[in-house]
Every structure is written in structure tokens, then in C-alpha cells.
Design an enzyme around this catalytic site. Structure first.
Site, PDB file in Angstrom:
ATOM      1  N   LEU A   4       0.843  -1.188   0.000  1.00  0.00           N
ATOM      2  CA  LEU A   4       0.000   0.000   0.000  1.00  0.00           C
ATOM      3  C   LEU A   4       0.882   1.244   0.000  1.00  0.00           C
ATOM      4  CD1 LEU A   4      -2.469  -1.223   2.761  1.00  0.00           C
ATOM      5  CD2 LEU A   4      -2.806  -1.350   0.300  1.00  0.00           C
ATOM      6  N   ASP A   5       0.556   2.204  -0.860  1.00  0.00           N
ATOM      7  CA  ASP A   5       1.412   3.381  -0.974  1.00  0.00           C
ATOM      8  C   ASP A   5       0.662   4.690  -0.735  1.00  0.00           C
ATOM      9  OD1 ASP A   5      -0.150   3.494  -3.191  1.00  0.00           O
ATOM     10  OD2 ASP A   5       1.463   3.912  -4.604  1.00  0.00           O
ATOM     11  N   LYS A   6      -0.547   4.620  -0.165  1.00  0.00           N
ATOM     12  CA  LYS A   6      -1.316   5.843   0.061  1.00  0.00           C
ATOM     13  C   LYS A   6      -1.638   6.014   1.529  1.00  0.00           C
ATOM     14  CE  LYS A   6      -4.103   7.962  -2.243  1.00  0.00           C
ATOM     15  NZ  LYS A   6      -5.257   8.566  -2.919  1.00  0.00           N
ATOM     16  N   THR A   7      -1.417   7.206   2.021  1.00  0.00           N
ATOM     17  CA  THR A   7      -1.831   7.530   3.377  1.00  0.00           C
ATOM     18  C   THR A   7      -3.350   7.423   3.468  1.00  0.00           C
ATOM     19  OG1 THR A   7      -0.006   9.056   3.653  1.00  0.00           O
ATOM     20  CG2 THR A   7      -1.880   9.333   5.129  1.00  0.00           C
TER      21      THR A   7
END
Length: 232
Positions: free
Chosen positions: A181-184
Site C-alpha cells: 500500500l502506498d497511500k496515506t
């Protein structure tokens, strides 16, 4: 509402259509569209999306797309197309039922016609046993349960903000070994919150807590942040 119309959106209101900001500055909560949990500052010339929430000042927005072509409408369309598409398991069940159901019907008919002379059943007994065979062997539950399960999975994911393009991807998800996962805000709230502090000079706790929002020069040093890990 037509393209080119100007809409005034007050703080706390949801944007009705896609558009471009003409005047005003505000923070927009775009989580319903982009998934980004932190508000995004918008000013004149910036693009905004239908379904997002104005959290700051009033904005005047020029409409750039009708309701049917807005970003939110396209997301809804994608969900509907995903629910209408057929997963591989659904196509397999349809092919299976197309051959299996006629075979079951032929066997049940044979029981009704041949059981009296061959097995000594009465015609009523033979018909009863044929009907029991037809009810038990019919693949109705299999044919109905498969598409219902896929559609239920897509709808549940959509309600939780997860857009899946079709049943195929639900099936393929069983092969997932690693998830990156790469999204805040994907698995956290993404809203930084001070959970601990360490004063650099003597001060009463009450006074420190009262000034946490201001943070005068060098008086406080946050030692822990909850949420996405970013420091205030």
C-alpha cells in the site's frame, strides 16, 4: 445544470459537479473520490470533483462536466459494469448447468416411465420418485448462489470504498501473497494526532496542553504521532 454555470459552495457542503474554482480558497476533503484522507487546498484555477466536501471557505466553481460525466458518475458506472460482468466461475457454472440440467430431466422422465414396468412401482410412486430426483439433482442453488456471491462481494467492497472492476479480480485475489500500500489513509486514518509530548523547559502540564495548538518557538517537542506517522 449546464457546463459553464457558476455554483457557489459554502463550507460544509458537498460539491454537486466537477468544475474549476473561479474564486475563493478552501480545503477540500477528496476522500470519497481519491481515497486521500488529508484535505487538499484548492484555489482559483484548481480542479474539483463532484462528491467531495468543502471544509473551509466559500468557493465559486464553474461547472466543467454534466452530472452524467462527472468523476463520481464514472465511478458508479464502473461499479455497475463490474456487477454486470461475468466471472470465469459464473461462465463455468452456466456451461455446466446447460448440460447437466437436461440430463437430470431425462433421467427423471425415465424413472417416471420405466419404473412401473421394470421395478413394479405404481404410476403415482414412479412420478413421485421422479419429482424427488428432479428437485434434489437440479443445480438451481449452484446456478443462483455463484452470481449472488460475486455481486454481494462487489457491492460490499464498494460500500467500503473499494472499487473492484469485476468478478474476475475477486477470483484472482485468492492468489495474492503480498499486499503493498502506498497511500496515506488506506489502512490508517491518515489524520496526524499528538499522543505524547516532552517539554524542553519547566512548565505546568496544564499550561503546556493549553498551548499545544500554538507551539511557541521551541517550547514543545512532540515525541509521538498517531495516524500516518507524519509530524505536525
Amino acid at each position: 445544470m449546464a457546463i459553464g454555470d457558476v455554483v457557489r459552495v459554502r463550507p460544509g457542503e458537498r460539491l454537486p459537479l466537477d468544475g474549476t474554482v473561479l474564486s475563493g480558497e478552501s480545503a477540500i476533503n477528496q476522500a470519497p473520490i481519491t481515497g486521500e484522507s488529508l484535505p487538499v487546498d484548492k484555489g482559483p484555477g484548481d480542479e474539483v470533483f463532484a462528491g467531495t466536501i468543502n471544509q473551509g471557505g466559500a468557493l465559486e466553481i464553474q461547472v466543467t462536466a454534466p452530472a452524467s460525466l462527472s468523476t463520481l458518475a464514472r465511478i458508479i458506472q464502473a461499479v455497475e459494469e463490474a456487477q454486470a460482468s461475468r466471472a470465469p466461475i459464473q461462465r463455468f457454472v452456466d456451461r455446466f448447468a446447460a448440460r447437466y440440467t437436461p440430463a437430470v430431466f431425462v433421467v427423471a422422465l425415465a424413472v417416471a416411465l420405466l419404473a412401473p414396468p421394470l421395478l413394479g412401482f405404481t404410476p403415482l410412486q414412479a412420478i413421485y420418485k421422479a419429482l424427488v430426483l428432479l428437485v434434489i439433482a437440479c443445480p438451481c442453488a449452484l446456478v443462483i448462489a455463484t452470481p449472488v456471491t460475486v455481486v454481494s462481494g462487489l457491492a460490499t467492497a464498494a460500500r467500503r470504498g473499494i472499487i473492484i472492476k469485476g468478478g474476475l479480480y475477486i477470483e484472482e485475489a485468492r492468489k495474492i501473497k503480498v499486499l503493498a500500500l502506498d497511500k496515506t489513509g488506506t489502512i490508517t486514518l491518515g489524520q496526524p494526532k499528538l499522543v505524547a509530548f516532552s517539554p524542553q523547559q519547566e512548565a505546568a502540564d496544564a499550561g503546556v496542553l493549553k498551548q499545544l495548538g500554538q507551539q511557541p518557538g521551541g517550547a514543545l517537542r512532540p515525541s509521538g504521532v498517531a495516524g500516518d506517522g507524519r509530524r505536525p
